[in-house]
Design a protein around this motif. Sequence first.
Motif, mmCIF file in Angstrom:
data_model
loop_
_atom_site.group_PDB
_atom_site.id
_atom_site.type_symbol
_atom_site.label_atom_id
_atom_site.label_comp_id
_atom_site.label_asym_id
_atom_site.label_seq_id
_atom_site.Cartn_x
_atom_site.Cartn_y
_atom_site.Cartn_z
ATOM 1 N N CYS A 58 0.865 -1.324 0.003
ATOM 2 C CA CYS A 58 -0.190 0.060 -0.017
ATOM 3 C C CYS A 58 0.834 1.298 -0.001
ATOM 4 O O CYS A 58 1.686 1.601 0.866
ATOM 5 N N VAL A 60 0.212 4.149 1.119
ATOM 6 C CA VAL A 60 -0.085 5.189 2.345
ATOM 7 C C VAL A 60 1.039 4.713 3.306
ATOM 8 O O VAL A 60 1.469 3.522 3.416
ATOM 9 N N CYS A 63 1.460 1.757 6.343
ATOM 10 C CA CYS A 63 0.328 0.686 6.249
ATOM 11 C C CYS A 63 0.828 -0.400 6.060
ATOM 12 O O CYS A 63 0.595 -1.372 6.979
ATOM 13 N N CYS A 82 -6.742 -1.122 -0.521
ATOM 14 C CA CYS A 82 -6.119 -1.888 0.448
ATOM 15 C C CYS A 82 -6.948 -2.504 1.494
ATOM 16 O O CYS A 82 -7.379 -1.652 2.096
ATOM 17 N N CYS A 85 -5.905 -0.524 5.446
ATOM 18 C CA CYS A 85 -6.261 0.804 5.878
ATOM 19 C C CYS A 85 -7.628 1.160 5.206
ATOM 20 O O CYS A 85 -8.076 2.312 5.260
HETATM 21 ZN ZN LIG Z 1 -3.301 0.611 3.226
#
Ligand SMILES: [Zn+2]
Length: 345
Positions: A58, A60, A63, A82, A85
């Motif tokens: 991911c 982010v 994450c 994802c 998250c």
């Molecule tokens: Zn994520």
Amino acid sequence: MAHNFTTNLRHYLDETGQIPINMLPEARKMASFLTALVESVTSHPEEAKNGINTGLTCPVDRCGGLVSGQYHGYISPITWKCPKCGSEGDISNWQHSNWDFTDPDETEDLNLLKEAFNHFFDPSVLESGLPLFDFPKKQGRKKAPSKKFDHYLQLKISLENTKPSIWRRIEIPCTSTFWDLHVAIQDAMGWTDSHLHQFEVADPLTGYPLFLGVPHEEDIEPERTIPEWEVRVASYLTLAHRTLTYEYDFGDGWVHKITLESIGKREKEVTYPRCTGGRRACPPEDSGGPHVFGEMLDLLENGKPAEKKAAKEELGPYFEPDQFDPSEVKFQDPEKRFETYFDEF
Ligand SMILES: [Zn+2]
């Protein structure tokens, strides 16, 4: 926290379709994620219709979830999610990128794609029954052009940066491939096909340039060049998109502008292709390109006697700048030409 990412793959690529070297680390990370995702999904479009685990982390921060990717057909954005998250995103303009691994022959979305393409075509072309679409294959063999055709394309070929303008008007079968057009341009202009050449067209889906020609092993990116014998001219040159360029001899840089002037109904007594008009003689091979050639023409006309003589020697004793007769143009059979072409380079 869940994020939503709406991305356009082209925004992360330079004009050659690569991730720019000098991209900032954050954007670069995103670009690597997006391209890997497109590759993962388009390598297995069938499975990916229901979503597949891509094994990619991911984007982010911290994450660490592994995202799934989903394929929604050739003309739609690719999406990802994802599970950890809850972030998700979609990627548009992935088609034709270096990470697009779909095989058009096996894509059942081909009809959808045809429809998308048809939006770019003038209704009168649709009525004429022209072949609308011929997807460029990444690999493949030579496809013999169809001898059956009902319409011809009337094209004007203008040699850029020549004054007075050097141009030709030709009619070619609507089934002609870019290879056929290459042979016809060579013959109509009066070139001897002894240098490399390339067509450049705008991709109707993305507006980005596509290159058609003869992929050479020594090219830096041979996969960038679409084999010109596999694509019909009418797939790209339409009444809605009337022009493309053809460059011959990358040293001298002779750029030809090709314009679709009209589409006509085939006449029975006529042998196609044919040349119906034009002005001025083709520059001699290796005469240095438009600029040098223009200077020599100027000397030939306005130079001092010694300069005239030198220009005459340079251009050849039989060169007559204003000489051209369309009825003298002889067109070679593109299939025969194809057989001998590769022995010469
Ligand atoms: Zn994520």
